[in-house]
Design a protein around this motif. Structure first.
Motif, PDB file in Angstrom:
ATOM      1  N   GLU A 225      -1.947  -3.762  -3.076  1.00  0.00           N
ATOM      2  CA  GLU A 225      -0.825  -4.584  -2.630  1.00  0.00           C
ATOM      3  C   GLU A 225      -0.771  -5.889  -3.423  1.00  0.00           C
ATOM      4  O   GLU A 225       0.310  -6.342  -3.836  1.00  0.00           O
ATOM      5  CB  GLU A 225      -0.962  -4.884  -1.136  1.00  0.00           C
ATOM      6  CG  GLU A 225       0.156  -5.752  -0.555  1.00  0.00           C
ATOM      7  CD  GLU A 225      -0.109  -6.154   0.881  1.00  0.00           C
ATOM      8  OE1 GLU A 225       0.829  -6.102   1.692  1.00  0.00           O
ATOM      9  OE2 GLU A 225      -1.274  -6.511   1.192  1.00  0.00           O
ATOM     10  N   ILE A 269      -0.778   3.912  -7.230  1.00  0.00           N
ATOM     11  CA  ILE A 269       0.535   3.746  -6.615  1.00  0.00           C
ATOM     12  C   ILE A 269       1.534   3.507  -7.747  1.00  0.00           C
ATOM     13  O   ILE A 269       1.342   2.595  -8.563  1.00  0.00           O
ATOM     14  CB  ILE A 269       0.563   2.557  -5.635  1.00  0.00           C
ATOM     15  CG1 ILE A 269      -0.330   2.834  -4.423  1.00  0.00           C
ATOM     16  CG2 ILE A 269       1.999   2.243  -5.202  1.00  0.00           C
ATOM     17  CD1 ILE A 269       0.178   3.919  -3.495  1.00  0.00           C
ATOM     18  N   SER A 271       4.713   2.097  -8.826  1.00  0.00           N
ATOM     19  CA  SER A 271       5.731   1.152  -8.358  1.00  0.00           C
ATOM     20  C   SER A 271       7.112   1.454  -8.919  1.00  0.00           C
ATOM     21  O   SER A 271       8.112   0.901  -8.453  1.00  0.00           O
ATOM     22  CB  SER A 271       5.319  -0.275  -8.749  1.00  0.00           C
ATOM     23  OG  SER A 271       5.166  -0.380 -10.155  1.00  0.00           O
ATOM     24  N   ASN A 275       9.769  -0.035  -3.864  1.00  0.00           N
ATOM     25  CA  ASN A 275       8.865  -0.929  -3.147  1.00  0.00           C
ATOM     26  C   ASN A 275       8.064  -0.169  -2.095  1.00  0.00           C
ATOM     27  O   ASN A 275       8.576   0.764  -1.461  1.00  0.00           O
ATOM     28  CB  ASN A 275       9.651  -2.050  -2.475  1.00  0.00           C
ATOM     29  CG  ASN A 275      10.314  -2.973  -3.482  1.00  0.00           C
ATOM     30  OD1 ASN A 275       9.767  -3.217  -4.562  1.00  0.00           O
ATOM     31  ND2 ASN A 275      11.485  -3.490  -3.133  1.00  0.00           N
ATOM     32  N   TYR A 276       6.817  -0.588  -1.907  1.00  0.00           N
ATOM     33  CA  TYR A 276       5.930   0.058  -0.932  1.00  0.00           C
ATOM     34  C   TYR A 276       5.597  -0.900   0.196  1.00  0.00           C
ATOM     35  O   TYR A 276       5.173  -2.034  -0.045  1.00  0.00           O
ATOM     36  CB  TYR A 276       4.621   0.499  -1.601  1.00  0.00           C
ATOM     37  CG  TYR A 276       4.715   1.797  -2.358  1.00  0.00           C
ATOM     38  CD1 TYR A 276       4.239   2.988  -1.806  1.00  0.00           C
ATOM     39  CD2 TYR A 276       5.275   1.840  -3.634  1.00  0.00           C
ATOM     40  CE1 TYR A 276       4.320   4.180  -2.502  1.00  0.00           C
ATOM     41  CE2 TYR A 276       5.362   3.033  -4.340  1.00  0.00           C
ATOM     42  CZ  TYR A 276       4.876   4.196  -3.765  1.00  0.00           C
ATOM     43  OH  TYR A 276       4.960   5.383  -4.456  1.00  0.00           O
ATOM     44  N   GLU A 280       2.596   2.300   3.830  1.00  0.00           N
ATOM     45  CA  GLU A 280       2.818   3.388   2.872  1.00  0.00           C
ATOM     46  C   GLU A 280       1.676   3.474   1.865  1.00  0.00           C
ATOM     47  O   GLU A 280       1.255   4.577   1.480  1.00  0.00           O
ATOM     48  CB  GLU A 280       4.138   3.183   2.128  1.00  0.00           C
ATOM     49  CG  GLU A 280       5.392   3.387   2.954  1.00  0.00           C
ATOM     50  CD  GLU A 280       6.646   3.217   2.112  1.00  0.00           C
ATOM     51  OE1 GLU A 280       7.287   4.244   1.810  1.00  0.00           O
ATOM     52  OE2 GLU A 280       6.975   2.066   1.753  1.00  0.00           O
ATOM     53  N   ILE A 281       1.182   2.323   1.428  1.00  0.00           N
ATOM     54  CA  ILE A 281       0.044   2.310   0.496  1.00  0.00           C
ATOM     55  C   ILE A 281      -1.165   2.963   1.152  1.00  0.00           C
ATOM     56  O   ILE A 281      -1.848   3.802   0.544  1.00  0.00           O
ATOM     57  CB  ILE A 281      -0.290   0.868   0.061  1.00  0.00           C
ATOM     58  CG1 ILE A 281       0.889   0.242  -0.682  1.00  0.00           C
ATOM     59  CG2 ILE A 281      -1.538   0.849  -0.827  1.00  0.00           C
ATOM     60  CD1 ILE A 281       0.708  -1.238  -0.990  1.00  0.00           C
ATOM     61  N   GLU A 284      -0.691   6.740   1.316  1.00  0.00           N
ATOM     62  CA  GLU A 284      -0.897   7.352  -0.003  1.00  0.00           C
ATOM     63  C   GLU A 284      -2.388   7.439  -0.324  1.00  0.00           C
ATOM     64  O   GLU A 284      -2.868   8.448  -0.853  1.00  0.00           O
ATOM     65  CB  GLU A 284      -0.183   6.535  -1.077  1.00  0.00           C
ATOM     66  CG  GLU A 284       1.335   6.618  -1.034  1.00  0.00           C
ATOM     67  CD  GLU A 284       1.859   7.862  -1.738  1.00  0.00           C
ATOM     68  OE1 GLU A 284       1.182   8.373  -2.635  1.00  0.00           O
ATOM     69  OE2 GLU A 284       2.961   8.319  -1.364  1.00  0.00           O
TER      70      GLU A 284
END
Length: 421
Positions: A225, A269, A271, A275-276, A280-281, A284
């Protein structure tokens, strides 16, 4: 007692021996802070006792015609008082040099080890034994460790990569592609900046429970993040955030080796997909960790580690030439593919009778040109110690990461060896 005169390098050690330089020292650190000032005389005696317990570490690196190897030595390494930046060049190829050093400063004992010798698990076990021996001398704590027999010593020098290598398994593709890189410049040679966050383990576990995940995945998600936010702020084009996560294979395959026995997975991730949200991160990463951390997948990684050495063309390349070409291969297929590295050394357990003499444990990652900023984490008793190693003067990742920790309601105390920050 193990009377072996020389040892072949394991498969990770062969690569690290060829890429070592004044920048990429291959040295990582494990350290413990005790409750009283370190006595150098007792520490030297504890080191010598530890080397009698782990004779495999009493070796020096030698260059053969085709490969480096380890040669046993009767020399004794000396403990040193720490006076400079951590994990800096040890000169492991220099005649008479060991592949580790023991440092002390005030209440802290540190061991810096080259990956040409061992990995984090092996290094931590070496440090734990030395602390036990030291406190036996300093505080008269009884040592209950039985003398190892020949079978035990042989298990500790085992090349576990070869033991679990399976020729029939298809090789795991290692080429990842372009990833986001932090836009930071190397500082002067010889400087390595450490920033450590001290976090309450109970708070972390509660927050991980809130997100229905583990502490490792929670902190990896915050790490990603933070990198996504930095990329949004500084980059015109977006690329995947790819994290190099070393995995201790002893957690999946029976092994007592004191050599290297780890592989890396690369959760990511992308990008470019949009947008995450933080959840959601995490989702995943749960999928990625579950998919990649299975014995079958990990055996593919073992094969990838071993297969290069079995190549006829690589075997006939002279060792000095390998030193020239290996750094380029490592750059192409190694850390240059990752945005950063993040390793969890796990929870340190010490005998209950000596816990009162130990305040904390820490670990620092080996410096890397491909990943100028990397992080290690380790837990002891009530706290987790999250340490960044940085070859740059820029602290953008450290600031963003700890800011995000606090935004999630987790307190963190921060220490650094950088007087300007």
């Amino acid at each position: 007692m193990d009377n072996q005169l020389w040892y072949r390098l394991d498969h990770a050690a062969k690569m690290y021996s060829s890429i070592v330089s004044s920048r990429a020292t291959t040295l990582f650190r494990v350290s413990a802070t005790l409750t009283s000032q370190i006595d150098a005389t007792h520490l030297q005696s504890a080191l010598e006792a530890t080397l009698r317990r782990f004779p495999f570490y009493k070796v020096q690196l030698k260059q053969g015609v085709f490969w480096y190897y380890l040669e046993a030595t009767s020399q004794i390494p000396l403990v040193e008082e720490e006076n400079y930046y951590p994990c800096m060049s040890l000169g492991i190829k220099r005649s008479g040099s060991f592949l580790f050093r023991v440092l002390y400063y005030n209440k802290r004992i540190s061991v810096e080890l080259s990956h040409s010798l061992t990995d984090g698990t092996g290094g931590l076990k070496f440090l734990q034994e030395m602390i036990i021996q030291y406190l036996h001398l300093k505080e008269s704590i009884a040592v209950n460790n039985p003398e190892p027999d020949q079978k035990q010593l042989q298990s500790e020098i085992e090349n576990s990569f070869l033991k679990y290598y399976e020729k029939e398994i298809p090789i795991l593709k290692s080429r990842i592609g372009k990833s986001f890189k932090l836009p930071i410049a190397l500082d002067k040679k010889g400087r390595y900046y450490i920033t450590t966050g001290i976090i309450d383990v109970t708070e972390l576990k509660q927050k991980a429970h809130y997100y229905e995940t583990t502490v490792t995945i929670l902190l990896t998600a915050i790490y990603i993040e933070s990198l996504l936010k930095i990329q949004d702020d500084v980059a015109r084009r977006h690329y995947p955030i790819v994290i190099n996560v070393p995995v201790d294979m002893r957690s999946f395959f029976k092994s007592e080796t004191m050599r290297n026995f780890f592989v890396s997975i690369s959760p990511s991730i992308d990008s470019r997909l949009g947008n995450y949200e933080f959840t959601e991160i995490i989702d995943e990463l749960k999928i990625e960790f579950r998919r990649l951390l299975s014995p079958k997948r990990l055996k593919q990684s073992i094969k990838r580690s071993v297969i290069g050495e079995k190549s006829f063309w690589l075997r006939i390349v002279p060792s000095p030439l390998k030193d020239i070409i290996t750094p380029s291969i490592y750059s192409l297929f190694g850390e240059s593919q990752y945005t950063s590295g993040l390793s969890n050394m796990g929870v340190v357990q010490m005998p209950s009778e000596i816990e009162q003499f130990i305040e904390r444990f820490e670990c620092y990652p080996p410096p890397s040109i491909g990943n100028k900023v990397k992080a290690f984490m380790i837990s002891y008793q009530k706290h987790l110690y999250f340490s960044f190693g940085n070859l740059s003067k820029d602290r953008m990742l450290e600031r963003e990461f700890f800011r995000n920790i606090r935004k999630k309601g987790i307190d963190v105390a921060i220490e650094t060896n950088d007087e300007e920050n």
